[in-house]
Design a protein around this motif. Structure first.
Motif, mmCIF file in Angstrom:
data_model
loop_
_atom_site.group_PDB
_atom_site.id
_atom_site.type_symbol
_atom_site.label_atom_id
_atom_site.label_comp_id
_atom_site.label_asym_id
_atom_site.label_seq_id
_atom_site.Cartn_x
_atom_site.Cartn_y
_atom_site.Cartn_z
ATOM 1 N N GLU A 1 64.047 -7.443 21.416
ATOM 2 C CA GLU A 1 64.502 -7.136 20.061
ATOM 3 C C GLU A 1 63.481 -6.236 19.382
ATOM 4 O OE1 GLU A 1 66.173 -9.269 15.986
ATOM 5 O OE2 GLU A 1 65.363 -10.492 17.617
ATOM 6 N N PHE A 2 63.970 -5.202 18.688
ATOM 7 C CA PHE A 2 63.068 -4.360 17.923
ATOM 8 C C PHE A 2 63.711 -4.009 16.589
ATOM 9 C CE2 PHE A 2 65.409 -1.854 21.006
ATOM 10 C CZ PHE A 2 65.880 -0.752 20.315
ATOM 11 N N THR A 3 62.862 -3.806 15.591
ATOM 12 C CA THR A 3 63.342 -3.561 14.242
ATOM 13 C C THR A 3 62.291 -2.774 13.468
ATOM 14 O OG1 THR A 3 64.258 -4.623 12.266
ATOM 15 C CG2 THR A 3 62.383 -5.700 13.297
ATOM 16 N N VAL A 4 62.664 -2.300 12.297
ATOM 17 C CA VAL A 4 61.740 -1.575 11.415
ATOM 18 C C VAL A 4 61.321 -2.507 10.293
ATOM 19 C CG1 VAL A 4 61.460 0.370 9.843
ATOM 20 C CG2 VAL A 4 62.783 0.654 11.948
ATOM 21 N N CYS A 5 60.015 -2.659 10.124
ATOM 22 C CA CYS A 5 59.498 -3.536 9.078
ATOM 23 C C CYS A 5 58.222 -2.922 8.521
ATOM 24 C CB CYS A 5 59.215 -4.923 9.643
ATOM 25 S SG CYS A 5 58.573 -6.109 8.437
ATOM 26 N N ALA A 6 58.198 -2.686 7.223
ATOM 27 C CA ALA A 6 57.024 -2.124 6.551
ATOM 28 C C ALA A 6 56.563 -0.837 7.221
ATOM 29 C CB ALA A 6 55.886 -3.149 6.505
ATOM 30 N N LEU B 1 58.389 -5.059 17.948
ATOM 31 C CA LEU B 1 59.071 -5.297 19.221
ATOM 32 C C LEU B 1 58.724 -6.692 19.721
ATOM 33 C CD1 LEU B 1 60.539 -4.370 21.880
ATOM 34 C CD2 LEU B 1 58.325 -3.419 22.597
ATOM 35 N N LEU B 2 59.728 -7.453 20.120
ATOM 36 C CA LEU B 2 59.529 -8.790 20.675
ATOM 37 C C LEU B 2 60.240 -8.884 22.016
ATOM 38 C CD1 LEU B 2 58.499 -11.737 20.272
ATOM 39 C CD2 LEU B 2 60.765 -12.262 19.330
ATOM 40 N N GLU B 3 59.496 -9.287 23.057
ATOM 41 C CA GLU B 3 60.057 -9.455 24.400
ATOM 42 C C GLU B 3 59.833 -10.898 24.842
ATOM 43 O OE1 GLU B 3 58.198 -6.604 26.926
ATOM 44 O OE2 GLU B 3 58.883 -4.870 25.770
ATOM 45 N N LEU B 4 60.916 -11.602 25.155
ATOM 46 C CA LEU B 4 60.852 -12.984 25.649
ATOM 47 C C LEU B 4 61.412 -13.012 27.067
ATOM 48 C CD1 LEU B 4 62.161 -14.826 22.456
ATOM 49 C CD2 LEU B 4 59.783 -14.494 23.152
ATOM 50 N N TRP C 1 62.082 -14.316 13.576
ATOM 51 C CA TRP C 1 60.792 -14.193 14.262
ATOM 52 C C TRP C 1 59.789 -13.374 13.466
ATOM 53 C CZ3 TRP C 1 58.817 -9.494 16.099
ATOM 54 C CH2 TRP C 1 59.704 -8.424 16.197
ATOM 55 N N ILE C 2 60.251 -12.398 12.705
ATOM 56 C CA ILE C 2 59.315 -11.586 11.923
ATOM 57 C C ILE C 2 58.652 -12.444 10.842
ATOM 58 C CG2 ILE C 2 59.056 -9.552 10.462
ATOM 59 C CD1 ILE C 2 61.440 -8.335 11.841
ATOM 60 N N GLN C 3 59.438 -13.290 10.180
ATOM 61 C CA GLN C 3 58.870 -14.158 9.151
ATOM 62 C C GLN C 3 57.789 -15.063 9.729
ATOM 63 O OE1 GLN C 3 61.793 -16.024 6.453
ATOM 64 N NE2 GLN C 3 63.367 -14.907 7.593
ATOM 65 N N LYS C 4 58.008 -15.528 10.961
ATOM 66 C CA LYS C 4 57.057 -16.447 11.573
ATOM 67 C C LYS C 4 55.812 -15.732 12.102
ATOM 68 C CE LYS C 4 60.582 -19.767 13.024
ATOM 69 N NZ LYS C 4 61.251 -20.430 14.170
ATOM 70 N N LEU C 5 56.001 -14.546 12.698
ATOM 71 C CA LEU C 5 54.906 -13.881 13.389
ATOM 72 C C LEU C 5 54.168 -12.874 12.525
ATOM 73 C CD1 LEU C 5 56.542 -13.231 16.875
ATOM 74 C CD2 LEU C 5 55.105 -15.139 16.163
ATOM 75 N N PRO D 1 54.237 -12.649 8.663
ATOM 76 C CA PRO D 1 54.707 -13.012 7.309
ATOM 77 C C PRO D 1 54.302 -12.006 6.232
ATOM 78 C CG PRO D 1 52.921 -14.455 8.036
ATOM 79 C CD PRO D 1 53.347 -13.669 9.228
ATOM 80 N N GLU D 2 53.101 -11.418 6.334
ATOM 81 C CA GLU D 2 52.676 -10.479 5.309
ATOM 82 C C GLU D 2 53.470 -9.175 5.382
ATOM 83 O OE1 GLU D 2 48.489 -9.896 5.485
ATOM 84 O OE2 GLU D 2 48.008 -11.993 5.069
ATOM 85 N N LEU D 3 53.652 -8.654 6.601
ATOM 86 C CA LEU D 3 54.471 -7.458 6.759
ATOM 87 C C LEU D 3 55.895 -7.720 6.289
ATOM 88 C CD1 LEU D 3 53.551 -5.842 10.203
ATOM 89 C CD2 LEU D 3 53.100 -4.953 7.921
ATOM 90 N N TYR D 4 56.423 -8.882 6.637
ATOM 91 C CA TYR D 4 57.797 -9.228 6.273
ATOM 92 C C TYR D 4 57.956 -9.263 4.754
ATOM 93 C CZ TYR D 4 62.002 -12.004 5.559
ATOM 94 O OH TYR D 4 63.226 -12.459 5.128
ATOM 95 N N GLN D 5 57.017 -9.909 4.050
ATOM 96 C CA GLN D 5 57.142 -10.037 2.602
ATOM 97 C C GLN D 5 57.008 -8.685 1.930
ATOM 98 O OE1 GLN D 5 58.010 -12.942 0.956
ATOM 99 N NE2 GLN D 5 58.370 -11.382 -0.614
ATOM 100 N N TYR D 6 56.069 -7.858 2.410
ATOM 101 C CA TYR D 6 55.914 -6.517 1.849
ATOM 102 C C TYR D 6 57.191 -5.707 2.045
ATOM 103 C CZ TYR D 6 54.348 -1.679 1.387
ATOM 104 O OH TYR D 6 54.228 -0.363 1.029
ATOM 105 N N ASP D 7 57.770 -5.779 3.234
ATOM 106 C CA ASP D 7 58.996 -5.044 3.530
ATOM 107 C C ASP D 7 60.136 -5.509 2.635
ATOM 108 O OD1 ASP D 7 60.332 -3.156 5.561
ATOM 109 O OD2 ASP D 7 61.632 -4.914 5.648
ATOM 110 N N GLN D 8 60.245 -6.833 2.441
ATOM 111 C CA GLN D 8 61.285 -7.373 1.575
ATOM 112 C C GLN D 8 61.136 -6.860 0.139
ATOM 113 O OE1 GLN D 8 63.902 -10.253 2.121
ATOM 114 N NE2 GLN D 8 63.807 -8.761 3.771
ATOM 115 N N ASP D 9 59.915 -6.873 -0.360
ATOM 116 C CA ASP D 9 59.673 -6.436 -1.742
ATOM 117 C C ASP D 9 60.047 -4.960 -1.926
ATOM 118 O OD1 ASP D 9 58.760 -8.960 -2.299
ATOM 119 O OD2 ASP D 9 56.641 -8.442 -2.133
ATOM 120 N N VAL D 10 59.643 -4.112 -0.985
ATOM 121 C CA VAL D 10 59.924 -2.679 -1.090
ATOM 122 C C VAL D 10 61.425 -2.416 -1.022
ATOM 123 C CG1 VAL D 10 59.661 -0.450 0.062
ATOM 124 C CG2 VAL D 10 57.682 -1.960 -0.211
#
Length: 328
Positions: A262-267, A272-275, A303-307, A309-318
Protein backbone atom coordinates in the motif's frame (compact mmCIF):
# COMPACT_ATOMS: atom_id res chain seq x y z
CA UNK A 1 -29.90 -28.89 -32.92
CA UNK A 2 -29.56 -28.10 -29.22
CA UNK A 3 -32.28 -25.89 -27.78
CA UNK A 4 -31.17 -23.31 -25.25
CA UNK A 5 -33.59 -22.80 -22.38
CA UNK A 6 -35.22 -19.41 -21.87
CA UNK A 7 -33.50 -19.14 -18.48
CA UNK A 8 -30.10 -19.74 -20.06
CA UNK A 9 -30.84 -17.15 -22.76
CA UNK A 10 -31.83 -14.61 -20.10
CA UNK A 11 -28.63 -15.34 -18.18
CA UNK A 12 -26.56 -14.84 -21.32
CA UNK A 13 -28.26 -11.51 -22.12
CA UNK A 14 -27.68 -10.39 -18.54
CA UNK A 15 -23.97 -11.26 -18.72
CA UNK A 16 -23.59 -9.44 -22.04
CA UNK A 17 -25.34 -6.31 -20.71
CA UNK A 18 -23.17 -6.27 -17.58
CA UNK A 19 -20.00 -6.79 -19.61
CA UNK A 20 -20.94 -3.87 -21.85
CA UNK A 21 -21.23 -1.64 -18.77
CA UNK A 22 -17.84 -2.86 -17.54
CA UNK A 23 -16.21 -2.06 -20.87
CA UNK A 24 -17.69 1.44 -20.76
CA UNK A 25 -16.41 1.80 -17.19
CA UNK A 26 -12.93 1.05 -18.50
CA UNK A 27 -13.44 3.70 -21.16
CA UNK A 28 -14.41 6.22 -18.48
CA UNK A 29 -11.24 5.34 -16.57
CA UNK A 30 -9.12 5.84 -19.70
CA UNK A 31 -10.58 9.35 -20.00
CA UNK A 32 -10.20 10.15 -16.28
CA UNK A 33 -7.43 7.90 -14.93
CA UNK A 34 -6.89 9.83 -11.69
CA UNK A 35 -10.51 10.76 -10.86
CA UNK A 36 -12.14 7.31 -10.57
CA UNK A 37 -12.38 5.10 -7.47
CA UNK A 38 -11.55 1.52 -8.48
CA UNK A 39 -11.67 -1.89 -6.83
CA UNK A 40 -11.12 -5.35 -8.26
CA UNK A 41 -11.03 -8.62 -6.33
CA UNK A 42 -8.15 -11.05 -6.40
CA UNK A 43 -10.13 -13.90 -4.84
CA UNK A 44 -13.50 -12.85 -6.27
CA UNK A 45 -14.57 -12.10 -9.82
CA UNK A 46 -15.78 -8.58 -9.08
CA UNK A 47 -15.45 -5.20 -10.76
CA UNK A 48 -16.11 -1.79 -9.19
CA UNK A 49 -15.71 1.73 -10.56
CA UNK A 50 -17.17 4.99 -9.31
CA UNK A 51 -16.82 8.49 -10.76
CA UNK A 52 -18.49 11.87 -10.16
CA UNK A 53 -17.37 14.60 -12.58
CA UNK A 54 -18.65 17.72 -14.38
CA UNK A 55 -20.59 16.73 -17.48
CA UNK A 56 -18.64 19.18 -19.65
CA UNK A 57 -15.58 16.96 -19.25
CA UNK A 58 -17.35 14.00 -20.91
CA UNK A 59 -17.34 13.85 -24.67
CA UNK A 60 -20.93 13.63 -26.02
CA UNK A 61 -20.32 10.27 -27.73
CA UNK A 62 -19.35 8.66 -24.41
CA UNK A 63 -22.51 9.99 -22.74
CA UNK A 64 -24.55 8.63 -25.66
CA UNK A 65 -22.88 5.22 -25.30
CA UNK A 66 -23.69 5.13 -21.58
CA UNK A 67 -27.31 6.07 -22.23
CA UNK A 68 -27.67 3.30 -24.83
CA UNK A 69 -25.95 0.66 -22.68
CA UNK A 70 -28.13 1.40 -19.64
CA UNK A 71 -31.32 1.47 -21.71
CA UNK A 72 -30.45 -1.87 -23.31
CA UNK A 73 -29.62 -3.40 -19.90
CA UNK A 74 -33.06 -2.63 -18.40
CA UNK A 75 -34.77 -5.85 -19.61
CA UNK A 76 -32.01 -7.97 -18.04
CA UNK A 77 -32.22 -6.41 -14.56
CA UNK A 78 -34.21 -7.54 -11.53
CA UNK A 79 -34.90 -3.93 -10.61
CA UNK A 80 -34.59 -1.00 -12.99
CA UNK A 81 -35.45 2.66 -12.63
CA UNK A 82 -35.24 5.28 -15.39
CA UNK A 83 -36.23 8.73 -14.15
CA UNK A 84 -36.66 11.66 -16.53
CA UNK A 85 -35.92 15.20 -15.45
CA UNK A 86 -37.41 17.85 -17.70
CA UNK A 87 -34.92 20.39 -19.02
CA UNK A 88 -32.94 20.76 -15.81
CA UNK A 89 -29.61 20.12 -17.47
CA UNK A 90 -28.53 22.91 -19.83
CA UNK A 91 -32.05 23.14 -21.23
CA UNK A 92 -32.16 19.43 -22.13
CA UNK A 93 -34.11 16.53 -20.72
CA UNK A 94 -32.06 14.22 -18.51
CA UNK A 95 -32.57 10.53 -17.68
CA UNK A 96 -31.07 8.84 -14.63
CA UNK A 97 -30.76 5.05 -14.46
CA UNK A 98 -30.50 2.70 -11.50
CA UNK A 99 -30.54 -1.09 -11.86
CA UNK A 100 -29.71 -4.18 -9.86
CA UNK A 101 -29.51 -7.87 -10.71
CA UNK A 102 -30.46 -9.31 -7.31
CA UNK A 103 -33.62 -10.38 -5.54
CA UNK A 104 -34.72 -7.88 -2.93
CA UNK A 105 -35.35 -10.26 -0.05
CA UNK A 106 -32.61 -12.91 -0.11
CA UNK A 107 -32.55 -15.22 2.91
CA UNK A 108 -35.33 -13.27 4.55
CA UNK A 109 -33.41 -10.00 4.68
CA UNK A 110 -35.42 -7.03 3.49
CA UNK A 111 -34.05 -4.36 1.23
CA UNK A 112 -33.12 -0.97 2.68
CA UNK A 113 -33.47 2.21 0.66
CA UNK A 114 -30.65 4.70 1.10
CA UNK A 115 -29.57 7.89 -0.71
CA UNK A 116 -26.35 7.55 -2.74
CA UNK A 117 -23.83 10.22 -3.70
CA UNK A 118 -26.35 11.66 -6.16
CA UNK A 119 -28.66 13.52 -3.78
CA UNK A 120 -31.95 13.03 -5.60
CA UNK A 121 -31.54 9.34 -6.44
CA UNK A 122 -32.54 6.35 -4.30
CA UNK A 123 -30.60 3.09 -4.44
CA UNK A 124 -31.88 -0.28 -3.26
CA UNK A 125 -29.36 -1.72 -0.83
CA UNK A 126 -29.14 -5.15 0.77
CA UNK A 127 -26.83 -6.66 3.36
CA UNK A 128 -25.92 -9.62 1.16
CA UNK A 129 -22.55 -9.80 -0.57
CA UNK A 130 -22.05 -9.63 -4.33
CA UNK A 131 -24.89 -7.15 -4.78
CA UNK A 132 -24.82 -6.33 -8.49
CA UNK A 133 -25.56 -2.67 -9.12
CA UNK A 134 -25.16 0.00 -11.81
CA UNK A 135 -26.11 3.69 -11.78
CA UNK A 136 -25.81 6.46 -14.36
CA UNK A 137 -27.01 9.90 -13.34
CA UNK A 138 -26.54 13.27 -15.04
CA UNK A 139 -28.12 16.31 -13.48
CA UNK A 140 -27.10 19.89 -12.69
CA UNK A 141 -24.18 19.66 -15.10
CA UNK A 142 -22.57 16.69 -13.32
CA UNK A 143 -22.33 12.98 -14.02
CA UNK A 144 -22.35 10.19 -11.46
CA UNK A 145 -21.41 6.76 -12.85
CA UNK A 146 -21.15 3.66 -10.67
CA UNK A 147 -20.88 -0.06 -11.41
CA UNK A 148 -20.34 -3.00 -9.05
CA UNK A 149 -20.68 -6.16 -11.13
CA UNK A 150 -19.37 -9.73 -11.56
CA UNK A 151 -16.48 -10.02 -13.98
CA UNK A 152 -14.96 -13.34 -15.05
CA UNK A 153 -11.17 -13.62 -14.99
CA UNK A 154 -8.86 -16.17 -16.55
CA UNK A 155 -7.41 -18.14 -13.66
CA UNK A 156 -3.70 -18.70 -13.21
CA UNK A 157 -1.62 -20.22 -10.46
CA UNK A 158 0.54 -17.24 -9.59
CA UNK A 159 0.67 -13.46 -9.86
CA UNK A 160 3.68 -11.68 -11.34
CA UNK A 161 4.41 -8.07 -10.34
CA UNK A 162 8.19 -8.25 -10.76
CA UNK A 163 8.19 -5.25 -13.11
CA UNK A 164 6.34 -3.12 -10.56
CA UNK A 165 8.61 -4.30 -7.75
CA UNK A 166 11.60 -3.09 -9.77
CA UNK A 167 9.92 0.32 -10.08
CA UNK A 168 9.48 0.48 -6.30
CA UNK A 169 13.13 -0.42 -5.73
CA UNK A 170 14.24 2.30 -8.15
CA UNK A 171 12.13 4.87 -6.28
CA UNK A 172 13.60 3.83 -2.92
CA UNK A 173 17.14 4.20 -4.27
CA UNK A 174 16.60 7.41 -6.21
CA UNK A 175 15.13 9.48 -3.37
CA UNK A 176 15.86 9.94 0.35
CA UNK A 177 14.03 7.07 2.02
CA UNK A 178 13.53 6.29 5.71
CA UNK A 179 13.05 2.53 6.25
CA UNK A 180 11.65 0.79 9.32
CA UNK A 181 10.69 -2.79 10.17
CA UNK A 182 7.13 -2.84 11.53
CA UNK A 183 4.81 -5.22 13.39
CA UNK A 184 1.05 -5.18 13.88
CA UNK A 185 -0.18 -7.27 16.83
CA UNK A 186 -3.73 -8.57 16.27
CA UNK A 187 -5.96 -10.20 18.85
CA UNK A 188 -6.47 -13.84 17.87
CA UNK A 189 -4.21 -13.46 14.83
CA UNK A 190 -0.47 -13.88 14.26
CA UNK A 191 1.38 -10.56 14.25
CA UNK A 192 1.64 -8.96 10.83
CA UNK A 193 5.22 -8.11 9.85
CA UNK A 194 6.65 -5.94 7.13
CA UNK A 195 8.52 -2.82 6.06
CA UNK A 196 7.57 0.84 6.05
CA UNK A 197 9.18 3.53 3.89
CA UNK A 198 8.83 7.32 4.11
CA UNK A 199 10.14 8.68 0.79
CA UNK A 200 10.92 12.34 0.21
CA UNK A 201 10.11 13.15 -3.42
CA UNK A 202 7.49 14.88 -5.55
CA UNK A 203 4.94 12.63 -3.85
CA UNK A 204 1.85 13.51 -5.89
CA UNK A 205 3.62 12.99 -9.20
CA UNK A 206 5.31 9.75 -8.07
CA UNK A 207 2.06 8.39 -6.68
CA UNK A 208 0.31 8.90 -10.01
CA UNK A 209 3.15 7.27 -11.95
CA UNK A 210 3.07 4.17 -9.73
CA UNK A 211 -0.70 3.90 -9.36
CA UNK A 212 -1.46 4.36 -13.04
CA UNK A 213 1.13 1.72 -13.93
CA UNK A 214 -0.65 -0.74 -11.64
CA UNK A 215 -4.08 0.09 -13.06
CA UNK A 216 -2.97 -0.10 -16.67
CA UNK A 217 -0.95 -3.32 -16.39
CA UNK A 218 -2.84 -5.30 -13.72
CA UNK A 219 -6.36 -3.94 -13.29
CA UNK A 220 -7.12 -3.08 -16.91
CA UNK A 221 -5.74 -6.44 -18.09
CA UNK A 222 -7.96 -8.29 -15.56
CA UNK A 223 -5.01 -10.02 -13.90
CA UNK A 224 -6.21 -12.60 -11.39
CA UNK A 225 -4.58 -13.23 -8.02
CA UNK A 226 -4.26 -9.48 -7.44
CA UNK A 227 -6.89 -7.42 -5.61
CA UNK A 228 -6.54 -3.71 -6.34
CA UNK A 229 -8.08 -0.72 -4.61
CA UNK A 230 -7.47 2.83 -5.83
CA UNK A 231 -9.06 5.86 -4.18
CA UNK A 232 -8.69 9.43 -5.31
CA UNK A 233 -8.10 12.19 -2.80
CA UNK A 234 -10.98 12.45 -0.35
CA UNK A 235 -12.21 15.93 0.54
CA UNK A 236 -15.62 15.35 2.09
CA UNK A 237 -14.91 17.52 5.11
CA UNK A 238 -15.35 14.58 7.49
CA UNK A 239 -12.37 12.54 6.33
CA UNK A 240 -9.64 14.25 4.37
CA UNK A 241 -6.76 12.22 3.06
CA UNK A 242 -4.59 11.86 0.01
CA UNK A 243 -4.96 9.36 -2.83
CA UNK A 244 -4.14 5.75 -1.95
CA UNK A 245 -3.35 2.52 -3.77
CA UNK A 246 -3.58 -0.94 -2.18
CA UNK A 247 -2.58 -4.28 -3.70
CA UNK A 248 -3.41 -7.64 -2.09
CA UNK A 249 -1.56 -10.57 -3.65
CA UNK A 250 -3.20 -13.98 -3.39
CA UNK A 251 -1.77 -17.46 -3.07
CA UNK A 252 -2.36 -20.16 -5.66
CA UNK A 253 -5.50 -21.53 -3.97
CA UNK A 254 -7.32 -18.27 -4.83
CA UNK A 255 -8.53 -17.96 -1.24
CA UNK A 256 -5.87 -16.42 0.99
CA UNK A 257 -3.93 -13.23 0.40
CA UNK A 258 -0.28 -13.55 1.31
CA UNK A 259 1.21 -10.12 0.61
CA UNK A 260 0.04 -6.53 0.89
CA UNK A 261 1.51 -3.41 -0.74
CA UNK A 262 0.00 0.00 0.00
CA UNK A 263 1.24 3.48 -0.81
CA UNK A 264 -0.25 6.92 -0.32
CA UNK A 265 0.59 10.63 -0.17
CA UNK A 266 0.88 12.13 3.29
CA UNK A 267 2.39 15.49 4.22
CA UNK A 268 4.01 15.80 0.78
CA UNK A 269 5.81 12.47 1.23
CA UNK A 270 5.23 9.09 -0.35
CA UNK A 271 4.46 6.48 2.32
CA UNK A 272 4.86 2.81 1.42
CA UNK A 273 3.93 -0.23 3.51
CA UNK A 274 4.81 -3.81 2.51
CA UNK A 275 3.49 -6.78 4.54
CA UNK A 276 4.66 -10.27 3.67
CA UNK A 277 2.86 -12.73 5.97
CA UNK A 278 -0.79 -11.96 5.31
CA UNK A 279 -1.61 -15.68 4.97
CA UNK A 280 -0.77 -16.27 8.65
CA UNK A 281 -4.27 -16.20 10.09
CA UNK A 282 -6.71 -18.65 11.67
CA UNK A 283 -9.45 -20.38 9.72
CA UNK A 284 -12.36 -17.91 9.68
CA UNK A 285 -14.73 -20.63 8.48
CA UNK A 286 -14.13 -22.47 11.75
CA UNK A 287 -15.48 -19.52 13.69
CA UNK A 288 -18.48 -19.09 11.38
CA UNK A 289 -19.39 -22.80 11.40
CA UNK A 290 -19.56 -22.68 15.19
CA UNK A 291 -21.73 -19.57 15.14
CA UNK A 292 -18.98 -17.41 16.60
CA UNK A 293 -17.83 -13.98 15.51
CA UNK A 294 -14.25 -14.13 14.18
CA UNK A 295 -11.63 -11.70 15.53
CA UNK A 296 -11.51 -8.37 13.75
CA UNK A 297 -9.21 -8.36 10.74
CA UNK A 298 -6.47 -5.77 10.66
CA UNK A 299 -7.40 -2.93 8.34
CA UNK A 300 -4.61 -1.14 6.45
CA UNK A 301 -6.58 2.13 6.42
CA UNK A 302 -5.24 3.18 9.84
CA UNK A 303 -1.58 2.23 9.47
CA UNK A 304 -0.44 5.81 8.89
CA UNK A 305 -2.06 6.98 12.13
CA UNK A 306 -0.27 4.21 14.01
CA UNK A 307 3.15 4.42 12.35
CA UNK A 308 3.45 8.13 11.48
CA UNK A 309 1.09 10.01 13.85
CA UNK A 310 2.82 13.39 13.47
CA UNK A 311 2.89 13.26 9.67
CA UNK A 312 -0.72 12.06 9.67
CA UNK A 313 -1.95 14.90 11.90
CA UNK A 314 -0.06 17.54 9.91
CA UNK A 315 -1.49 16.17 6.66
CA UNK A 316 -5.01 16.16 8.11
CA UNK A 317 -4.71 19.77 9.28
CA UNK A 318 -3.42 21.02 5.90
CA UNK A 319 -6.04 19.16 3.87
CA UNK A 320 -8.91 20.20 6.12
CA UNK A 321 -7.83 23.84 5.99
CA UNK A 322 -7.66 23.66 2.21
CA UNK A 323 -11.12 22.08 2.09
CA UNK A 324 -12.55 24.79 4.34
CA UNK A 325 -10.99 27.54 2.21
CA UNK A 326 -12.74 26.13 -0.88
CA UNK A 327 -16.11 26.54 0.84
CA UNK A 328 -15.60 30.24 1.58
Amino acid sequence: MAVTSLAAQDKQRQAEAQQRLIELAKEVWKCFPTECDITSGGDMDRFYLGAKLPQKRFRPSLIDSLNVAFAEAIPTATYASAMKYNRLDNGKDSISYTMTWNDFMPNGHSTILRPPVANHHILPFTVTSNFNLALFDKLNDSIFFYVDLPHRKNRQTRYDISDFELMLEDVKKAYPSKHQKVKFPREGFPTLKGDKYVITCNADSMFHVLSQYVLRHYWYENCPMIAINYEEENASGYDVYGPSMHLLLFSSDHLDNERSIEFTVCADKLLLLELNNMHDKPDLYQYLSQGEVPPALWSPSDWIQKLEPELYQYDQDVRRQRFNNLKK
